[in-house]
Design a protein around this motif. Structure first.
Motif: not given
Length: 258
Positions: A11-13, A17, A36-38, A57, A61, A63
């Motif tokens: 989700i934070h990649s 974005a 949530e994770t890779d 989030i 959005h 996760a």
């Protein structure tokens, strides 16, 4: 047009974005549901032995503690107010070409979208693995909107998807777009790297070494190497149709019945 975005890098990649920014040039109805994770290398796996945990989030959005396949299913069956018109999966950190697409969680997100009847595109950005800065997603951002508009207008048969890879070169040096076939390396290059931890116990990493060149003409590997954007149409049907008749004949019992 409603767009659902997922990925396998999490989700934070930064690639996720970037893909959302691209999607918003096509529509203002964009939803993001990502792991949530890779989840790199999980391929088309489902989470069946533990619950799926969904975390909101922000507006549109989410996760999910699960795989890219789980994310697409949750989007269609639970989260979105209606089915999306397009599933975009990526932008992956690194290329997804040749036999590697069988490992790819990015491609799997698009596979699941296609299985559910949604036009789906997997998106990846090639880069030099020795570059500490990682991929330049600006390459994809510079070219994706125009390309995606054309791909959206193209009529895809059921149970097919598109695998798009952007080359690792400056955006203004991209040579164009090539429609390609799935490549195949001369060798797998997959090795087991054995190491020892601080207590002397062995542990292992799977890693790729030199894999040689593509053995197929007009392959996705050739296109990326030559600075082109590669667009490969993929089928979910894995049947080797050219072998069906031959195999049936070899299994015949000699009575005329198969």
């Amino acid at each position: 047009m409603r767009i659902l975005i997922t990925n396998d890098d999490g989700i934070h990649s930064p690639g996720l974005a970037a893909l959302e920014r691209i999607a918003r040039t096509l529509s203002d109805d964009v939803w993001v549901i990502a792991p949530e994770t890779d989840q790199s290398g999980v391929a088309h796996s489902l989470t069946l032995s533990e619950p799926l945990r969904l975390r909101k989030i922000s507006e549109r959005h989410y996760a999910l503690r699960g795989t890219p396949t789980d994310c697409v299913i949750m989007g269609l069956r639970k989260v979105l107010p209606g089915a999306p018109d397009l599933v975009l999966s990526g932008i992956n950190r690194g290329q997804n070409l040749a036999e590697d697409i069988t490992y790819s969680g990015t491609v799997a997100g698009a596979i699941e979208g296609s299985l559910l009847g949604i036009r789906s595109i997997a998106v990846s950005q090639a880069y030099n693995w020795t570059d500490e800065n990682g991929p330049d997603y600006g390459i994809a951002e510079a070219h994706a909107t125009e390309l995606f508009r054309k791909l959206i207008d193209f009529e895809l048969p059921p149970f097919t998807l598109l695998n798009v890879n952007f080359p690792a070169c400056p955006a203004d040096e991209v040579q164009g777009v090539k429609v390609t076939v799935q490549g195949h390396h001369e060798q797998s290059g997959l090795v087991v790297d054995e190491r020892k931890d601080g207590r002397g116990n062995p542990y292992f990493w799977l890693a790729f070494r030199d894999r040689g060149k593509s053995i197929l003409e007009n392959s996705d590997l050739h296109a990326i190497e030559d600075g082109y954007i590669s667009v490969t149409p993929l089928r979910i049907d894995l049947t080797a149709h050219d072998m069906v008749g031959q195999l049936a004949s070899s299994l015949s019992d000699g009575t005329g019945q198969d």
